[in-house]
Design an enzyme around this catalytic site. Structure first.
Site, PDB file in Angstrom:
ATOM      1  N   ARG A  96       0.846  -1.202   0.000  1.00  0.00           N
ATOM      2  CA  ARG A  96       0.000   0.000   0.000  1.00  0.00           C
ATOM      3  C   ARG A  96       0.881   1.251   0.000  1.00  0.00           C
ATOM      4  O   ARG A  96       0.911   1.986  -0.968  1.00  0.00           O
ATOM      5  CB  ARG A  96      -0.953   0.002   1.195  1.00  0.00           C
ATOM      6  CG  ARG A  96      -2.130   0.937   1.011  1.00  0.00           C
ATOM      7  CD  ARG A  96      -1.781   2.406   1.273  1.00  0.00           C
ATOM      8  NE  ARG A  96      -1.247   2.588   2.633  1.00  0.00           N
ATOM      9  CZ  ARG A  96      -0.626   3.702   3.018  1.00  0.00           C
ATOM     10  NH1 ARG A  96      -0.451   4.721   2.175  1.00  0.00           N
ATOM     11  NH2 ARG A  96      -0.149   3.809   4.251  1.00  0.00           N
ATOM     12  N   ASP A  97       1.649   1.491   1.079  1.00  0.00           N
ATOM     13  CA  ASP A  97       2.511   2.681   1.054  1.00  0.00           C
ATOM     14  C   ASP A  97       3.562   2.513  -0.042  1.00  0.00           C
ATOM     15  O   ASP A  97       3.955   3.471  -0.712  1.00  0.00           O
ATOM     16  CB  ASP A  97       3.175   2.903   2.424  1.00  0.00           C
ATOM     17  CG  ASP A  97       3.431   4.373   2.716  1.00  0.00           C
ATOM     18  OD1 ASP A  97       3.835   5.093   1.793  1.00  0.00           O
ATOM     19  OD2 ASP A  97       3.228   4.806   3.865  1.00  0.00           O
ATOM     20  N   HIS A 103       3.119   4.030  -3.597  1.00  0.00           N
ATOM     21  CA  HIS A 103       3.634   5.366  -3.955  1.00  0.00           C
ATOM     22  C   HIS A 103       4.985   5.230  -4.656  1.00  0.00           C
ATOM     23  O   HIS A 103       5.218   5.806  -5.715  1.00  0.00           O
ATOM     24  CB  HIS A 103       3.838   6.224  -2.695  1.00  0.00           C
ATOM     25  CG  HIS A 103       2.569   6.664  -2.043  1.00  0.00           C
ATOM     26  ND1 HIS A 103       1.639   7.444  -2.679  1.00  0.00           N
ATOM     27  CD2 HIS A 103       2.085   6.455  -0.795  1.00  0.00           C
ATOM     28  CE1 HIS A 103       0.625   7.694  -1.848  1.00  0.00           C
ATOM     29  NE2 HIS A 103       0.869   7.092  -0.702  1.00  0.00           N
ATOM     30  N   SER A 143       3.307  10.977   8.508  1.00  0.00           N
ATOM     31  CA  SER A 143       3.317  10.942   7.044  1.00  0.00           C
ATOM     32  C   SER A 143       4.527  11.647   6.453  1.00  0.00           C
ATOM     33  O   SER A 143       4.934  11.345   5.336  1.00  0.00           O
ATOM     34  CB  SER A 143       2.067  11.617   6.485  1.00  0.00           C
ATOM     35  OG  SER A 143       0.923  11.257   7.202  1.00  0.00           O
ATOM     36  N   HIS A 145       2.718   4.648  12.568  1.00  0.00           N
ATOM     37  CA  HIS A 145       3.133   4.480  11.170  1.00  0.00           C
ATOM     38  C   HIS A 145       4.234   5.506  10.905  1.00  0.00           C
ATOM     39  O   HIS A 145       3.989   6.704  10.968  1.00  0.00           O
ATOM     40  CB  HIS A 145       1.924   4.721  10.262  1.00  0.00           C
ATOM     41  CG  HIS A 145       2.236   4.744   8.802  1.00  0.00           C
ATOM     42  ND1 HIS A 145       2.122   3.624   7.991  1.00  0.00           N
ATOM     43  CD2 HIS A 145       2.651   5.745   7.980  1.00  0.00           C
ATOM     44  CE1 HIS A 145       2.445   3.937   6.747  1.00  0.00           C
ATOM     45  NE2 HIS A 145       2.766   5.216   6.701  1.00  0.00           N
ATOM     46  N   HIS A 166       7.889   7.039   8.817  1.00  0.00           N
ATOM     47  CA  HIS A 166       8.702   7.127   7.591  1.00  0.00           C
ATOM     48  C   HIS A 166      10.137   7.446   7.983  1.00  0.00           C
ATOM     49  O   HIS A 166      10.401   7.977   9.056  1.00  0.00           O
ATOM     50  CB  HIS A 166       8.134   8.184   6.639  1.00  0.00           C
ATOM     51  CG  HIS A 166       6.935   7.700   5.888  1.00  0.00           C
ATOM     52  ND1 HIS A 166       7.015   7.121   4.651  1.00  0.00           N
ATOM     53  CD2 HIS A 166       5.626   7.683   6.223  1.00  0.00           C
ATOM     54  CE1 HIS A 166       5.802   6.774   4.242  1.00  0.00           C
ATOM     55  NE2 HIS A 166       4.935   7.099   5.171  1.00  0.00           N
ATOM     56  N   TYR A 173       4.483  16.060   3.378  1.00  0.00           N
ATOM     57  CA  TYR A 173       3.828  14.777   3.100  1.00  0.00           C
ATOM     58  C   TYR A 173       4.722  13.895   2.212  1.00  0.00           C
ATOM     59  O   TYR A 173       5.098  14.286   1.110  1.00  0.00           O
ATOM     60  CB  TYR A 173       2.516  15.093   2.375  1.00  0.00           C
ATOM     61  CG  TYR A 173       1.454  14.024   2.414  1.00  0.00           C
ATOM     62  CD1 TYR A 173       0.981  13.511   3.616  1.00  0.00           C
ATOM     63  CD2 TYR A 173       0.885  13.565   1.230  1.00  0.00           C
ATOM     64  CE1 TYR A 173      -0.015  12.552   3.634  1.00  0.00           C
ATOM     65  CE2 TYR A 173      -0.119  12.605   1.241  1.00  0.00           C
ATOM     66  CZ  TYR A 173      -0.567  12.106   2.451  1.00  0.00           C
ATOM     67  OH  TYR A 173      -1.555  11.156   2.463  1.00  0.00           O
TER      68      TYR A 173
END
Lengths: 344, 344
Positions: free
Chosen positions: A18-19, A22, A172, A201, A203, A292
């Site tokens: 899913r991520d 991108h 995000s 979640h 990054h 983002y």
């Protein structure tokens, strides 16, 4: 709706499919999804997220078209998973209740409803639909660095009262420093920790996704996201295989097979990577300036087209405070920068 | 010999041109060194390390031959640096006092004497020579995960009593978890913090180099190592440009220009990278199993030659407890694994 029973100290959710969409510019094939789900499921991952990067219904001109219909990918994932749940992301305004019903029909067991960190009030009807469909329901409070821990906890309260079982601190932009992450985890645990599980979640834009995951566990967060080879927006997510290794070293039970995850990353995902997610200038600027993460490829495309540096586009997006859903503004920013650079 | 006066809260030392030498298989050119030093110096870096990856005198069959004589590289670095000090690494047993004198003549201002974490007793004579040469002297306690915080502090005491101004917690395997790093920092600060500065040198094998640097600063560590694009052994060092961005976000004074460092990484170092340092299976196994980071390329070469997986070689090296200086044992391990796999 009570929170689900957990069999391990930490439930690592994998969002490669899913991520990672991108970073793949939404070009996943069914074979890639099948191979990845089989490897994750075999390594003990309990929840595997499969959707367009911007959630179900995201395939569009604005967010990028999927190569393969995501319902087909969800169904394929459901077929391959022996024990893992299949989750989908739903961003209200991009995906609809009808998209969720179709995802449920295709085999999705769980939904993660994602809103900007101050806009949880757009989520309740979606939690209602998820509940009616009998799905496990988590909530993403995106760009969690953009509000205070106290407000974030209030937003989590809105979600939980609407049926959300797992509100997430969703970083995000990969921008949360360790003390900032800890404060948010603590605030959510204090506000809704008796009723719901808390999620994180992360990054890797400033290399703190794994560290913040360790802190999350210390504070009582139980759902922690990763992706294989860090495949995800910006410089990617906390690598699932590194989370497994670190929790193993910490003696924390995840139910995961570290070697199997290392093999899954190396032998299944690495061969289809368009590029290894990395902390390059563009990604670091995202973490530094709080932008983002999924703006990365959009900014790189605009940079190419309008001949302005991508990292300047991203910094400007940070100054202007753009959030997920404002991808169309990236072109405006690029045009503005190109205009400023024109000799007069 | 007193510790040097510091003008900033943290002194970030850049080791792109020394630890990065491992990742470059020791093939740095003079032009690459000149360009990198100019960029680092211009961005406010106060100390730049330049040597063979295994320290001065490391160019050899066992450790890999340098493409360019390191004395030539040190002299070139000295010419380019307007304000930065030039440091060299010295591993007793690989480099000698004569190597140090020659490095001093070529323009080195500082030496970092590196021993295994339990063998500081081989360092005093080298600190003596450094003192006689009027050089700033730091000490690396390598593979710092391999002993207790209490013992590491005793080893630091040996170094400081011999003239070392900056004993380092050197996480050569990129293996230290956050609480393990913190305990070591605290032990060194308690033992020698009134007389010396404490340093931290991290690797990214399990993605904790930057997080441990933040913890280091909290505890009072003042020298913190990084390298541009993380260029270094294993999955590389804490990226200098990320350290700068994170300390900037924390409001901690480093004297560094974040944008200039992002440009240095992207425009100067990235073009000559043989590959971007990454957390792949081999590197993660190093952090997970506590294996010396600079074994990576040696293990990959042996894997190629003897047709056994590099990550298995590295795991075996971890089980056997090999440390820096035992690079020749990697071949033995590979041969043993190849033998085990032979059909009987």
């Amino acid at each position: 709706m009570t929170r689900p029973a957990l069999t391990h100290d930490v439930r690592v959710i994998d969002t490669t499919l899913r991520d990672g969409s991108h970073a793949m510019a939404h070009q996943f094939t069914e074979d890639q999804v099948r191979d990845t789900v089989r490897a994750l499921d075999g390594a003990g991952i309990e929840v595997i997220e499969v959707s367009h990067g911007d959630g179900i219904g995201g395939s569009s001109f604005n967010y990028g078209f999927s190569r393969t219909d995501e319902l087909q990918l969800i169904a394929a994932a459901r077929e391959e998973a022996r024990t893992a749940k299949i989750a989908v992301l739903l961003v209200p305004g991009i995906g609809t209740a009808d998209d969720l019903r179709r995802a449920r029909d295709a085999g999705a067991d769980m939904v993660r409803v994602a809103t900007h960190c101050t806009e949880a009030d757009v989520s309740p009807q979606h939690f209602g639909v998820a509940r009616d469909l009998g799905m496990e329901a988590a909530g993403f409070l995106m760009m969690a660095h953009r509000t205070t821990p106290e407000d974030l906890a209030k937003q989590a309260r809105i979600m939980v009262d609407a049926g959300c079982q797992v509100p997430y601190v969703t970083d995000s932009a990969g921008a949360l420093l360790m003390h900032e992450a800890r404060a948010r985890f603590e605030a959510l645990v204090a506000e809704v920790g008796d009723e719901a599980w808390i999620g994180y979640h992360g990054h890797q834009n400033i290399s703190l996704g794994v560290a913040n995951s360790v802190i999350a566990h210390e504070v009582g967060v139980r759902y922690i996201d990763g992706s294989l080879c860090a495949l995800g927006a910006g410089s990617g997510n906390s690598p699932t295989e590194v989370l497994a290794a670190v929790f193993d070293r910490l003696g924390i039970d995840t139910g995961l097979d570290v070697l199997a995850l290392l093999d899954a990353a190396e032998d299944v995902v690495r061969p289809y990577l368009p590029r290894w997610p990395k902390m390059d200038r563009n990604a670091i600027v995202q973490g530094w300036a709080g932008v983002y993460s999924s703006f990365l490829l959009h900014a790189e495309q605009a940079a190419e087209r309008y001949k302005v540096p991508a990292h300047e586009i991203l910094r400007r997006c940070g100054e202007l405070g753009y959030v997920g859903g404002q991808e169309d503004m990236i072109i405006d920013v690029a045009l503005g920068l190109a205009d400023e650079r024109r000799p007069r």
